[in-house]
Structures are given as C-alpha cells and as structure tokens.
Design a protein around this motif. Structure first.
Motif, PDB file in Angstrom:
ATOM      1  N   HIS A  90      -8.155 103.337 -14.733  1.00 12.43           N
ATOM      2  CA  HIS A  90      -9.170 103.984 -15.580  1.00 12.43           C
ATOM      3  C   HIS A  90     -10.516 103.326 -15.315  1.00 12.43           C
ATOM      4  N   ARG A  91     -11.460 104.106 -14.797  1.00 13.73           N
ATOM      5  CA  ARG A  91     -12.820 103.620 -14.534  1.00 13.73           C
ATOM      6  C   ARG A  91     -12.841 102.319 -13.721  1.00 13.73           C
ATOM      7  N   GLY A  92     -12.030 102.272 -12.684  1.00 10.88           N
ATOM      8  CA  GLY A  92     -12.021 101.114 -11.803  1.00 10.88           C
ATOM      9  C   GLY A  92     -11.282  99.907 -12.342  1.00 10.88           C
ATOM     10  N   HIS A  93     -10.544 100.069 -13.425  1.00  9.92           N
ATOM     11  CA  HIS A  93      -9.769  98.991 -14.024  1.00  9.92           C
ATOM     12  C   HIS A  93      -8.295  99.388 -14.056  1.00  9.92           C
ATOM     13  N   THR A  94      -7.438  98.398 -13.980  1.00 13.37           N
ATOM     14  CA  THR A  94      -6.011  98.631 -14.157  1.00 13.37           C
ATOM     15  C   THR A  94      -5.707  98.491 -15.641  1.00 13.37           C
ATOM     16  N   VAL A  95      -5.164  99.536 -16.235  1.00 11.09           N
ATOM     17  CA  VAL A  95      -4.804  99.506 -17.650  1.00 11.09           C
ATOM     18  C   VAL A  95      -3.314  99.209 -17.751  1.00 11.09           C
ATOM     19  N   LEU A  96      -3.004  98.177 -18.511  1.00 14.29           N
ATOM     20  CA  LEU A  96      -1.624  97.822 -18.823  1.00 14.29           C
ATOM     21  C   LEU A  96      -1.403  98.226 -20.276  1.00 14.29           C
ATOM     22  N   GLU A  97      -0.698  99.319 -20.479  1.00 12.76           N
ATOM     23  CA  GLU A  97      -0.460  99.842 -21.818  1.00 12.76           C
ATOM     24  C   GLU A  97       0.926  99.401 -22.279  1.00 12.76           C
ATOM     25  N   LEU A  98       0.951  98.525 -23.289  1.00 10.26           N
ATOM     26  CA  LEU A  98       2.217  98.074 -23.848  1.00 10.26           C
ATOM     27  C   LEU A  98       2.660  99.058 -24.911  1.00 10.26           C
ATOM     28  N   LEU A  99       3.979  99.313 -24.972  1.00  5.20           N
ATOM     29  CA  LEU A  99       4.523 100.356 -25.834  1.00  5.20           C
ATOM     30  C   LEU A  99       5.646  99.828 -26.703  1.00  5.20           C
ATOM     31  N   GLY A 100       5.709 100.284 -27.943  1.00  8.62           N
ATOM     32  CA  GLY A 100       6.851 100.009 -28.809  1.00  8.62           C
ATOM     33  C   GLY A 100       6.878  98.603 -29.370  1.00  8.62           C
ATOM     34  N   GLU A 101       8.053  98.006 -29.333  1.00 10.41           N
ATOM     35  CA  GLU A 101       8.265  96.674 -29.891  1.00 10.41           C
ATOM     36  C   GLU A 101       8.161  95.629 -28.789  1.00 10.41           C
ATOM     37  N   ILE A 102       7.251  94.683 -28.968  1.00  9.92           N
ATOM     38  CA  ILE A 102       7.077  93.613 -27.997  1.00  9.92           C
ATOM     39  C   ILE A 102       7.652  92.350 -28.609  1.00  9.92           C
ATOM     40  N   ASP A 103       8.907  92.091 -28.250  1.00 11.40           N
ATOM     41  CA  ASP A 103       9.629  90.921 -28.741  1.00 11.40           C
ATOM     42  C   ASP A 103      10.141  90.133 -27.541  1.00 11.40           C
ATOM     43  N   LEU A 104      11.043  89.209 -27.761  1.00 14.31           N
ATOM     44  CA  LEU A 104      11.550  88.349 -26.693  1.00 14.31           C
ATOM     45  C   LEU A 104      12.189  89.157 -25.555  1.00 14.31           C
ATOM     46  N   VAL A 105      12.976  90.157 -25.883  1.00 18.14           N
ATOM     47  CA  VAL A 105      13.642  90.973 -24.870  1.00 18.14           C
ATOM     48  C   VAL A 105      12.620  91.786 -24.082  1.00 18.14           C
ATOM     49  N   ALA A 106      11.691  92.420 -24.778  1.00 18.15           N
ATOM     50  CA  ALA A 106      10.655  93.211 -24.104  1.00 18.15           C
ATOM     51  C   ALA A 106       9.770  92.326 -23.235  1.00 18.15           C
ATOM     52  N   ALA A 107       9.426  91.149 -23.740  1.00 15.74           N
ATOM     53  CA  ALA A 107       8.570  90.234 -22.974  1.00 15.74           C
ATOM     54  C   ALA A 107       9.240  89.826 -21.665  1.00 15.74           C
ATOM     55  N   ALA A 108      10.538  89.625 -21.690  1.00 21.92           N
ATOM     56  CA  ALA A 108      11.263  89.265 -20.469  1.00 21.92           C
ATOM     57  C   ALA A 108      11.218  90.408 -19.455  1.00 21.92           C
ATOM     58  N   GLU A 109      11.223  91.629 -19.934  1.00 22.48           N
ATOM     59  CA  GLU A 109      11.159  92.797 -19.055  1.00 22.48           C
ATOM     60  C   GLU A 109       9.737  93.025 -18.540  1.00 22.48           C
ATOM     61  N   ILE A 110       8.747  92.832 -19.395  1.00 26.22           N
ATOM     62  CA  ILE A 110       7.346  93.078 -19.049  1.00 26.22           C
ATOM     63  C   ILE A 110       6.771  91.967 -18.174  1.00 26.22           C
TER      64      ILE A 110
END
Length: 126
Positions: free
Chosen positions: A17-37
């Motif tokens: 987006h406009r020359g930037h990389t957008v990292l859009e996090l979705l849903g629940e960001i917990d220990l399991v999600a953080a390990a995946e992300i």
C-alpha cells in the motif's frame, strides 16, 4: 496486491500500500498465533530499508505475545534502516501500548493512510 515472499497465516495478511508493506494481523494474537506469525514477520522485517505498516485494526485479542511481536518487529526494522508505523484502534490494545510505554516509541494511528501522512508530516515531505 499480495506479497508472495511472505507466507500467509491464519492471523496475518501481507500486501502493498503506497510503497509500504502492510502486515495486517487478524483475530486473536496469543502465544499460539505469535508462534505462527513470528517467522513471516521476521522475513519481512529483516529486509534492508523496509517500510512497514503494522495494522492491528482486525485484532480481537492481544496479549503479551503480541506485544513481543510488535517490539521485535520494530527493533528489526530499525536495525536494518527501515521504518515501522502502527495502526491500531481497539481501546484495550491501545491501553496495553500506553501502559507499557510502547506507544511513545511507536505512536498508533487509526488507518494506514493516517500513519503514512503522519510520517510524511514528521519528515517534512508533504
């Protein structure tokens, strides 16, 4: 536009987006999600001169694992001469950023366009 060099996960969408990389996090960001992300986030934030927008508007739950992800992303981007902008509107997530002091290091904006406009104003490029 999707950035195929960063793998998509259930909690992460990556696009340009406009020359930037957008990292859009979705849903629940917990220990399991953080390990995946984490690996996908590391891949994008290690690029020299990366211009990143971290968008947390679609996050429903955010614990200390998410805070560690954001802090690590900020450190890696700065280490490689890049810039990181934060987009966040959820009151509880904003509170976590204020209480921990991370909002002083990484001020939150309501939209990606507002974050980029704020960065342009701060750098005098408007």
């Amino acid at each position: 536009m999707r950035d195929d060099s960063a793998p998509r996960t259930r909690q992460l969408r990556v696009y340009e987006h406009r020359g930037h990389t957008v990292l859009e996090l979705l849903g629940e960001i917990d220990l399991v999600a953080a390990a995946e992300i984490g690996p996908a986030l590391d891949l994008v934030t290690r690029r020299a001169g990366a211009r990143i927008v971290l968008d947390l508007r679609q996050v429903e739950f955010f614990d200390c694992s998410g805070l560690r992800l954001v802090y690590r992303a900020r450190a890696r981007v700065l280490e490689h001469g890049g810039r990181l902008h934060l987009v966040c509107t959820h009151p509880m997530t904003l509170r976590v950023f204020r209480v921990t002091g991370l909002s002083r290091l990484l001020p939150p904006y309501p939209t990606p366009d507002a974050a980029l406009a704020g960065a342009e104003a701060a750098s005098g490029t408007l």
